[in-house]
Design a protein around this motif. Sequence first.
Motif, PDB file in Angstrom:
ATOM      1  N   LEU A  70       0.927  -1.329   0.124  1.00  0.00           N
ATOM      2  CA  LEU A  70      -0.106   0.056   0.014  1.00  0.00           C
ATOM      3  C   LEU A  70       0.693   1.248  -0.108  1.00  0.00           C
ATOM      4  CD1 LEU A  70      -2.811  -0.980   2.592  1.00  0.00           C
ATOM      5  CD2 LEU A  70      -3.030  -1.182  -0.018  1.00  0.00           C
ATOM      6  N   GLU A  71       2.090   1.175  -0.585  1.00  0.00           N
ATOM      7  CA  GLU A  71       3.097   2.190  -0.395  1.00  0.00           C
ATOM      8  C   GLU A  71       2.592   3.521  -1.114  1.00  0.00           C
ATOM      9  OE1 GLU A  71       7.860   3.453  -0.646  1.00  0.00           O
ATOM     10  OE2 GLU A  71       7.049   1.204  -1.121  1.00  0.00           O
ATOM     11  N   SER A  72       2.204   3.143  -2.298  1.00  0.00           N
ATOM     12  CA  SER A  72       1.853   4.310  -3.120  1.00  0.00           C
ATOM     13  C   SER A  72       0.636   4.883  -2.694  1.00  0.00           C
ATOM     14  CB  SER A  72       1.541   3.892  -4.722  1.00  0.00           C
ATOM     15  OG  SER A  72       1.078   4.949  -5.498  1.00  0.00           O
ATOM     16  N   PHE A  73      -0.334   3.879  -2.528  1.00  0.00           N
ATOM     17  CA  PHE A  73      -1.821   4.578  -1.911  1.00  0.00           C
ATOM     18  C   PHE A  73      -1.700   5.446  -0.682  1.00  0.00           C
ATOM     19  CE2 PHE A  73      -4.953   3.611   1.531  1.00  0.00           C
ATOM     20  CZ  PHE A  73      -6.206   4.167   0.839  1.00  0.00           C
ATOM     21  N   LEU A  74      -0.477   5.149   0.375  1.00  0.00           N
ATOM     22  CA  LEU A  74      -0.333   5.838   1.405  1.00  0.00           C
ATOM     23  C   LEU A  74       0.217   7.387   1.274  1.00  0.00           C
ATOM     24  CD1 LEU A  74       0.469   3.143   4.023  1.00  0.00           C
ATOM     25  CD2 LEU A  74      -1.654   4.259   3.826  1.00  0.00           C
ATOM     26  N   GLN A  75       1.301   7.264   0.019  1.00  0.00           N
ATOM     27  CA  GLN A  75       1.658   8.644  -0.255  1.00  0.00           C
ATOM     28  C   GLN A  75       1.078   9.620  -0.855  1.00  0.00           C
ATOM     29  OE1 GLN A  75       5.036   7.151  -2.979  1.00  0.00           O
ATOM     30  NE2 GLN A  75       6.255   6.385  -1.080  1.00  0.00           N
ATOM     31  N   HIS A  76      -0.158   8.992  -1.334  1.00  0.00           N
ATOM     32  CA  HIS A  76      -1.062   9.926  -2.257  1.00  0.00           C
ATOM     33  C   HIS A  76      -2.436  10.457  -1.292  1.00  0.00           C
ATOM     34  CE1 HIS A  76       1.760   8.493  -5.451  1.00  0.00           C
ATOM     35  NE2 HIS A  76       1.180   9.648  -6.163  1.00  0.00           N
TER      36      HIS A  76
END
Length: 510
Positions: A435-441
């Motif tokens: 979920l790294e990209s999800f949490l960054q945006h």
Amino acid sequence: METRSAKRKKMAQIVANDAKVTTDRISDLPDAVLHQILFLLPIKCVAQMSILSKRWRHLWCTFPDLDFRTLDQFQISSKYLKFLEFEKPRQPLDSSRMDFITQVFSIRDKHSDIRVLCFRARLSFSRLNGLIRRAIRHNVRELDIEASTVCTDDYFNFPRCVIGSESLRVLKLRSGFRLPPSSVMRHGFQSLKTLSLSFVILNNQPSLTDLFSESSFPLLQTLHLDACFGLKYLRVGCRALVDLNLEKCNELEGLDVSCAKLERMRLVECFVAYSEKSWVKINAPMLEHLCWQHNAVTDMAMFEPWNLLHEVTLGFFILTRENSQSQLQSAVELLSGLSRVHSLSLERETIEILSNNHLLFQPFYDLKHLELQTGFNKSNVPGLTCLFKSSPTLNTLILKIIHEYKIERKEWNRDLWDMTITEGEQYWESQIRTLESFLQHLKVVKIHGFLDYENEVALAKFLLKHGKSLEEMVLHTGHCNARDTLRRQKIRSQMVGFSWASSNAKVAFQ
């Protein structure tokens, strides 16, 4: 000190001023302007104003917007009826509304056109036909009728005088009625732009594949079909169509839409019959808004990629277990076709299907707004995780939690000082890498129906702890008693007790 003579002169001046005739500036306005002003008033007020003068009586006799839907409590005085040369009704006024409407037509200027005619009533076939024919003779542009017939138990035949009308632009008909053969309707409606038909009886016409075509409706922009009984196959090929709305056509098995200018399509409770195989074909390259609610999964073919699709509301379910694999594959194809959508809303049944089955579909690369309806039970969490993984650039997340009190749910640990990591928190922590990209945006999170259960608190804490771009989290808790308020204060305190990934994040309980 004022003298008697001065007082008399003053009083005489006041009387003289009162005696002056005040100029009626409103009555001097053109008919078109006064008609537009009267359009903002209930028709009861417009009719009552006709007794003011011959000028206002002329305005009433030529008034182009006849909306009789406000006549439920219309009280007509005998003086008013006499002035307009009406006969005083011998029956209760509530049952004579249609008599009043007929009388309004009888006093109209023969050369005055009707722009809008709207009414709701319970009347006979012959009276309904008569009113429609009169409206057509007055070149009605918008006809909105909701009627229930009382003379027989049969169904009403669609009025053929409407088909050839050159003035009609909007037709809305809500009544149990039958359509004439397609050969009769095929070359009519050349000027129609909006068509709304409800409670259509199509037992003898289960297939409408040659009606809604370019030759039949060359200018049609809006089509709404509601509760078409017996309709199994429908083809829509109107070249000017922009808005298509199908509701409660629950026997539908096949739908073919080929409209080059179609921008909005809404299908609600249509594909719900237990058919072995239902299908949908959509050729709409300009489609921007799609609403697919309470429908079974169907075989869907898209002739053009939905690159312009902006907003989608999706809710589907699986009818039979025998064909579940083919239906699941259709669901995967549908979700993959939405990979470029910007705003997506998913219903509860869809999330349950995602949770119970490991479906692999293309990520939503451009998705910025995601709204989910969910029971937020433990079994729903895999579906939510799948959607979060598939939304790498999401900006706003809205969760609407549907609570079922028959299902037991684990409450959040009430002990403020017990900081033991819960099972839900452990699960979310294990998903950080995927979920790294999800949490960054992610920037905005709104959770409606937040009732302090463990799964809800675990997700909220996880997003605060790892949401690097998070700016706002709103937890809509609704009305709560003193005990619940104390629990919410404990949750707030615990959320403040650890470091957040974003220094700009704000949490609000509403």
